[in-house]
Design an enzyme around this catalytic site. Structure first.
Site, PDB file in Angstrom:
ATOM      1  CG  ASP A 129     -30.258  13.868  43.517  1.00  0.00           C
ATOM      2  OD1 ASP A 129     -30.778  13.229  44.461  1.00  0.00           O
ATOM      3  OD2 ASP A 129     -29.381  13.384  42.774  1.00  0.00           O
ATOM      4  CB  ALA A 163     -24.111  17.487  39.942  1.00  0.00           C
ATOM      5  CG  LEU A 182     -19.827  13.027  35.752  1.00  0.00           C
ATOM      6  CD1 LEU A 182     -18.431  12.460  35.930  1.00  0.00           C
ATOM      7  CD2 LEU A 182     -20.868  12.066  36.325  1.00  0.00           C
TER       8      LEU A 182
END
Length: 293
Positions: A73, A190, A193
């Site tokens: 990512d 990401a 969280l």
């Protein structure tokens, strides 16, 4: 060859050398199928095979209709910040860890991309954040963009800061904390969280404001509409602060500077294979499907 994607960019610098096999597989397959391929120029000294055309991310954005990001990512976040300025679609092949954005397995790359190139895919447009620093005279100093989140924190680890947050020029709250995270829906899985923020689906039109280790038991994440403008001030700061954009771009703010965060005027055109399921992806990557006994 279809006419949807005549020119395709191949992007991504993976951490593991073994991942370059995916670049080679995709490059050879696309060339064999008569696509014009532009390979990111950061790969020029790394790829173990011959490439005809290298290009910068800006050149790929200007010339290609599709960008294939190979890696994790982090590679997608970097590419998306550049390519959001252009009318180009982006899809990801996962050679990283979780792969929330680079969601196609390398084992299924050819079959998935075959469908995508034939026009069978899901559009999933995502918006970005823009952060701007202003000095005490109200002059703009520097600005940048983020796909996942903007994190404001002290220069030193485990040092609290006191900040005031204003939403649409109205004071919302004051806190003492290790920092604060302003996240997009994309970034809700990401850093936010990890700090206790909620997961919100990508189609929701909102930001998340998540305090980092606040010195208060009543501090909670706050979700607001994405057309809001967030201003952060530091009334008692004496040292500089750091602003991290997707943990990839780091800005420095002076103690008297103000930070303005809003929705960016750009979006990136993420797409997925036709069989993509957001909730199945969450369940798999976060372990929701595991039995508790």
């Amino acid at each position: 060859m279809n006419t949807l994607f005549n020119c395709i960019g191949l992007i991504g610098v993976p951490r593991q050398p073994e991942a370059f096999a995916t670049h080679e597989l995709l490059y050879n397959w696309l060339i064999k199928n008569n696509y014009h391929i532009l390979v990111e120029d950061n790969l020029k000294s790394l790829l173990p095979f011959d490439v005809e055309h290298y290009a910068s991310l800006d050149e790929i954005g200007q010339q290609a209709q599709l960008a294939i990001v190979v890696g994790g990512d982090g590679n997608m976040l970097r590419a998306a910040r550049y390519l959001s300025h252009y009318n180009i679609k982006i899809i990801g092949i996962n050679r990283g860890n979780l792969g929330f954005l680079t969601d196609i397995s390398p084992d299924n790359a050819i079959s998935s991309l075959s469908d995508v190139l034939a026009g069978e895919y899901i559009d999933d447009t995502r918006f970005l954040l823009e952060v701007t620093l202003y000095n005490r005279e109200g002059e703009s100093i520097v600005s940048s963009f983020a796909v996942n989140e903007i994190v404001v924190h002290p220069s030193q680890v485990a040092h609290m800061i006191e900040y005031e947050a204003y939403i649409n020029n109205k004071k919302a709250f004051s806190q003492r904390a290790d920092g604060v995270i302003i996240s997009t829906p994309t970034g809700s899985t990401a850093y936010s969280l990890s700090a206790g923020g909620p997961i919100i689906t990508p189609d929701l039109d909102g930001f998340i404001i998540t305090p980092m280790f606040p010195h208060s038991l009543s501090a909670r994440p706050l979700v607001i509409k994405s057309d809001s403008i967030i201003k952060i001030k530091f009334p008692n700061a004496v040292e500089s602060l750091k602003i991290a954009c997707d943990s990839q771009i780091i800005l420095t703010a002076g103690p008297t500077d103000e930070i303005l965060i809003k929705r960016a005027p750009y979006e990136f055109n993420l797409i997925h294979a036709a069989n993509y399921d957001y909730f199945r992806s969450l369940s798999t990557k976060l372990g929701w499907s595991k039995k508790l006994y």
